[in-house]
Design a protein around this motif. Structure first.
Motif, mmCIF file in Angstrom:
data_model
loop_
_atom_site.group_PDB
_atom_site.id
_atom_site.type_symbol
_atom_site.label_atom_id
_atom_site.label_comp_id
_atom_site.label_asym_id
_atom_site.label_seq_id
_atom_site.Cartn_x
_atom_site.Cartn_y
_atom_site.Cartn_z
ATOM 1 N N TYR A 59 34.073 14.996 25.510
ATOM 2 C CA TYR A 59 34.340 13.564 25.604
ATOM 3 C C TYR A 59 34.137 13.094 27.032
ATOM 4 C CZ TYR A 59 36.461 13.958 20.986
ATOM 5 O OH TYR A 59 36.674 14.170 19.659
ATOM 6 N N LYS A 60 33.770 11.840 27.164
ATOM 7 C CA LYS A 60 33.529 11.254 28.475
ATOM 8 C C LYS A 60 34.530 10.138 28.730
ATOM 9 C CE LYS A 60 28.650 12.418 28.355
ATOM 10 N NZ LYS A 60 27.297 11.929 28.175
ATOM 11 N N VAL A 61 34.601 9.733 29.995
ATOM 12 C CA VAL A 61 35.471 8.632 30.402
ATOM 13 C C VAL A 61 34.599 7.575 31.065
ATOM 14 C CG1 VAL A 61 37.422 7.957 31.854
ATOM 15 C CG2 VAL A 61 37.436 10.186 30.727
ATOM 16 N N CYS A 77 37.915 -3.811 37.257
ATOM 17 C CA CYS A 77 39.360 -3.653 37.410
ATOM 18 C C CYS A 77 39.841 -2.208 37.414
ATOM 19 C CB CYS A 77 40.096 -4.434 36.320
ATOM 20 S SG CYS A 77 40.039 -3.655 34.681
ATOM 21 N N GLY A 78 38.963 -1.258 37.082
ATOM 22 C CA GLY A 78 39.365 0.133 37.102
ATOM 23 C C GLY A 78 39.938 0.663 35.793
ATOM 24 N N PHE A 79 39.953 -0.161 34.740
ATOM 25 C CA PHE A 79 40.442 0.307 33.436
ATOM 26 C C PHE A 79 39.589 1.476 32.957
ATOM 27 C CE2 PHE A 79 40.121 0.314 28.812
ATOM 28 C CZ PHE A 79 41.462 0.328 28.439
ATOM 29 N N LEU A 80 40.233 2.493 32.373
ATOM 30 C CA LEU A 80 39.510 3.650 31.874
ATOM 31 C C LEU A 80 39.467 3.658 30.357
ATOM 32 C CD1 LEU A 80 40.977 6.470 34.143
ATOM 33 C CD2 LEU A 80 38.833 5.226 34.449
ATOM 34 N N TYR A 81 38.249 3.808 29.809
ATOM 35 C CA TYR A 81 38.104 4.054 28.370
ATOM 36 C C TYR A 81 37.827 5.535 28.203
ATOM 37 C CZ TYR A 81 36.465 4.501 23.673
ATOM 38 O OH TYR A 81 36.339 4.924 22.378
ATOM 39 N N GLU A 82 38.749 6.234 27.543
ATOM 40 C CA GLU A 82 38.604 7.663 27.304
ATOM 41 C C GLU A 82 38.221 7.877 25.845
ATOM 42 O OE1 GLU A 82 41.711 10.124 29.153
ATOM 43 O OE2 GLU A 82 42.524 8.250 29.928
ATOM 44 N N GLU A 83 37.015 8.423 25.635
ATOM 45 C CA GLU A 83 36.516 8.622 24.271
ATOM 46 C C GLU A 83 37.488 9.444 23.434
ATOM 47 O OE1 GLU A 83 31.686 8.480 24.911
ATOM 48 O OE2 GLU A 83 32.680 10.421 24.965
ATOM 49 N N GLU A 84 38.102 10.447 24.037
ATOM 50 C CA GLU A 84 39.011 11.328 23.295
ATOM 51 C C GLU A 84 40.214 10.556 22.746
ATOM 52 O OE1 GLU A 84 41.178 15.663 23.811
ATOM 53 O OE2 GLU A 84 40.467 14.625 25.588
ATOM 54 N N LEU A 85 40.692 9.574 23.498
ATOM 55 C CA LEU A 85 41.879 8.814 23.096
ATOM 56 C C LEU A 85 41.543 7.567 22.294
ATOM 57 C CD1 LEU A 85 43.897 8.989 26.440
ATOM 58 C CD2 LEU A 85 44.035 10.523 24.464
ATOM 59 N N GLY A 86 40.372 6.989 22.532
ATOM 60 C CA GLY A 86 40.028 5.723 21.887
ATOM 61 C C GLY A 86 40.999 4.635 22.312
ATOM 62 N N LEU A 87 41.044 3.568 21.527
ATOM 63 C CA LEU A 87 41.997 2.480 21.753
ATOM 64 C C LEU A 87 42.524 2.037 20.386
ATOM 65 C CD1 LEU A 87 40.035 0.414 24.426
ATOM 66 C CD2 LEU A 87 42.164 1.657 24.799
ATOM 67 N N PRO A 88 43.417 2.848 19.791
ATOM 68 C CA PRO A 88 43.901 2.553 18.427
ATOM 69 C C PRO A 88 44.481 1.149 18.271
ATOM 70 C CG PRO A 88 44.640 4.719 19.144
ATOM 71 C CD PRO A 88 43.995 4.060 20.341
ATOM 72 N N ASP A 89 45.124 0.620 19.310
ATOM 73 C CA ASP A 89 45.698 -0.726 19.225
ATOM 74 C C ASP A 89 44.633 -1.798 19.060
ATOM 75 O OD1 ASP A 89 48.156 0.430 19.509
ATOM 76 O OD2 ASP A 89 48.458 -0.193 21.587
ATOM 77 N N GLU A 90 43.390 -1.463 19.425
ATOM 78 C CA GLU A 90 42.279 -2.408 19.296
ATOM 79 C C GLU A 90 41.337 -2.015 18.164
ATOM 80 O OE1 GLU A 90 40.378 -3.683 22.827
ATOM 81 O OE2 GLU A 90 42.179 -3.503 24.032
ATOM 82 N N GLY A 91 41.753 -1.062 17.352
ATOM 83 C CA GLY A 91 40.949 -0.657 16.204
ATOM 84 C C GLY A 91 39.845 0.333 16.525
ATOM 85 N N ILE A 92 39.914 0.966 17.710
ATOM 86 C CA ILE A 92 38.919 1.967 18.087
ATOM 87 C C ILE A 92 39.589 3.336 17.984
ATOM 88 C CG2 ILE A 92 37.361 2.788 19.895
ATOM 89 C CD1 ILE A 92 37.274 -0.108 20.941
ATOM 90 N N ALA A 93 39.179 4.103 16.998
ATOM 91 C CA ALA A 93 39.836 5.369 16.683
ATOM 92 C C ALA A 93 39.636 6.408 17.780
ATOM 93 C CB ALA A 93 39.297 5.923 15.368
ATOM 94 N N PRO A 94 40.610 7.316 17.953
ATOM 95 C CA PRO A 94 40.415 8.426 18.887
ATOM 96 C C PRO A 94 39.133 9.182 18.542
ATOM 97 C CG PRO A 94 42.694 8.348 18.167
ATOM 98 C CD PRO A 94 41.930 7.350 17.328
ATOM 99 N N GLY A 95 38.401 9.590 19.581
ATOM 100 C CA GLY A 95 37.151 10.311 19.372
ATOM 101 C C GLY A 95 35.933 9.407 19.251
#
Length: 56
Positions: free
Chosen positions: A3-5, A11-29
């Motif tokens: 997985y990549k980051v 702003c420095g926000f990190l999107y981590e593929e392994e974690l996704g963003l479940p609160d926004e409907g983006i599943a882990p992985g």
């Protein structure tokens, strides 16, 4: 699977593929290329074009 980051260059926000963003409907992985093009940074509303892959 490796997985990549991706970091918002504004702003420095990190999107981590392994974690996704479940609160926004983006599943882990969820790979970056599979994140919808209409998605925006939850912290500053930047577009995907404002993110760069970083090594951590």
């Amino acid at each position: 699977m490796e997985y990549k980051v991706y970091m918002c260059v504004i702003c420095g926000f990190l999107y981590e593929e392994e974690l996704g963003l479940p609160d926004e409907g983006i599943a882990p992985g969820t790979k970056w290329e599979d994140v919808p093009d209409t998605w925006m940074c939850p912290d500053c509303a930047a577009t995907k074009d404002d993110f760069e892959m970083i090594e951590i």
